[in-house]
Design an enzyme around this catalytic site. Structure first.
Site, mmCIF file in Angstrom:
data_model
loop_
_atom_site.group_PDB
_atom_site.id
_atom_site.type_symbol
_atom_site.label_atom_id
_atom_site.label_comp_id
_atom_site.label_asym_id
_atom_site.label_seq_id
_atom_site.Cartn_x
_atom_site.Cartn_y
_atom_site.Cartn_z
ATOM 1 C CE LYS A 194 -3.688 2.244 2.604
ATOM 2 N NZ LYS A 194 -4.673 2.413 3.719
ATOM 3 C CE LYS A 252 -6.752 1.845 0.165
ATOM 4 N NZ LYS A 252 -7.245 1.707 0.987
HETATM 5 C C1 PBG Z 1 -7.042 3.472 5.611
HETATM 6 C C2 PBG Z 1 -7.852 3.492 4.394
HETATM 7 C C3 PBG Z 1 -7.459 4.485 3.360
HETATM 8 C C4 PBG Z 1 -7.708 3.872 2.531
HETATM 9 C C5 PBG Z 1 -8.525 2.363 2.779
HETATM 10 N N1 PBG Z 1 -7.943 2.765 4.048
HETATM 11 C C6 PBG Z 1 -6.734 5.549 3.311
HETATM 12 C C7 PBG Z 1 -5.307 6.086 3.747
HETATM 13 O O1 PBG Z 1 -4.530 5.516 4.117
HETATM 14 O O2 PBG Z 1 -4.954 6.907 4.085
HETATM 15 C C8 PBG Z 1 -8.040 4.530 0.982
HETATM 16 C C9 PBG Z 1 -8.958 4.073 0.170
HETATM 17 C C10 PBG Z 1 -9.373 5.187 -0.642
HETATM 18 O O3 PBG Z 1 -8.766 5.604 -1.395
HETATM 19 O O4 PBG Z 1 -10.309 4.410 -2.110
HETATM 20 N N2 PBG Z 1 -6.376 2.446 6.190
#
Ligand code: PBG
Length: 328
Positions: A194, A252
């Protein structure tokens, strides 16, 4: 000319026969934003067509997706500030919003696959995925909180828990906690690679979960989410998450990271998931609103690209739109 590649593109039938990649509603996961209340559908300005639902309306949204062939939803709660604290303690509350939503969904739609997010940010007064101690995101102090959160979600009936926090060692700690609590059948979808991405902006505004600016609190997530410049590092995360017992590995964002998806696909026998994130969806919608890009075609093309790169399943805010279009 003996070689005419165009022969393989000559008609819809020929093209269907030689198509290398498939895309079906069964490959998709619909993320659902949820909030407390009744009969609520709060629009999210940066994500046209996406709403924060009260639990009753979330059940209706999930039913619609399921009827179109989308087998799964992923839940993301908006928590009022009054319930947030430094350790995100409300995350493990058995009566909390996510847990109530899981119960309602599984009661109404037992065959629906319900995926829950394991990370403290919606519950954290600092807006971080982990506990902040002396200006740092404290890895090891966060792990038991995540484990308790995952056990609460499994207790409510979640089929898959999905740690998105990027703390080191969390898959093992969550696996052990789930097993000890009798949930050895609950899957772990690890957000394995991520990235610290600008494309999460609309999501953070939907949940009011962005890192808070304040004395000694980092304003970004770069000490735990990955550097967008790196791909070998993703393979290190794959090896660790596999060893710790992850069932699925997620990458992601999606489209800007196709090379990472392909590399992870080649490195693991585990199912690979891709998350087409909020900013990717917002870009498609914004361009479509201006008449610059056809939304349906752009959506299906990007989802096909994620499948072609190696994703087995895809989290997308366009799951219902895509399923409708795929079902003809
Ligand atoms: C937080 C989380 C995020 C997303 C999914 N879980 C945002 C972040 O890490 O700040 C992002 C998903 C999206 O932007 O659609 N744990």
């Amino acid at each position: 000319m003996r070689h005419r590649p165009r022969r393989n593109r000559a008609s819809p039938g020929i093209r269907a026969l030689v198509r290398e990649t498939s895309l079906a509603p069964s490959h998709l996961v619909l993320p659902l934003f949820i909030e407390d209340g009744h009969d609520l559908a709060s629009p999210i300005p940066a994500m046209p067509g996406v709403f924060r639902w009260s639990v009753d309306r979330a059940v209706a949204a999930a039913r619609e997706a399921l009827e179109l062939g989308v087998p799964a939803v992923a839940l993301f709660p908006r928590i009022p500030d009054a319930l947030k604290d430094a350790t995100g303690s409300a995350a493990a509350d058995l009566g909390g919003l996510t847990q109530r939503a899981v119960r309602a969904l599984k009661d109404a739609l037992p065959e629906l696959v319900v995926i829950t997010d394991v990370a403290l940010d919606p519950y954290s007064s600092d807006g971080h995925d982990g506990v902040v101690e002396r200006g740092k995101i404290a890895n090891d102090a966060t792990l038991p909180r995540l484990a308790a959160m995952a056990v609460a979600q499994a207790t409510a009936g979640a089929d898959v828990v999905a740690p998105s926090d990027m703390m080191d060692g969390r898959v093992a700690v969550i696996r052990d906690a789930l097993d000890a609590a009798g949930f050895s059948d609950v899957l772990i979808c690890s957000y394995c690679a991520k990235y610290a991405s600008a494309f999460y902006g609309p999501f953070r505004s939907a949940l009011d979960s962005a890192p808070k600016s304040g004395a000694g609190i980092p304003t970004d997530k770069a000490t735990y989410q990955m550097d967008p410049a790196n791909v070998r590092e993703a393979l290190r995360e794959v090896a660790l998450d596999e060893a710790e017992g992850a069932d699925w590995l997620l990458i992601k964002p999606g489209l800007p990271y196709l090379d990472v998806i392909a590399a992870v696909r080649a490195a693991t026998p585990l199912p690979v998931a891709a998350y087409q994130v909020s900013g990717e969806y917002a870009m498609l919608r914004a361009a479509a609103e201006r008449g610059w890009v056809d939304y349906d075609r752009g959506l299906l093309e990007s989802l096909t690209a994620l499948r072609r790169a190696g994703a087995d399943l895809i989290f997308t805010y366009g799951a219902v739109d895509a399923a409708r279009r795929l079902n003809g």
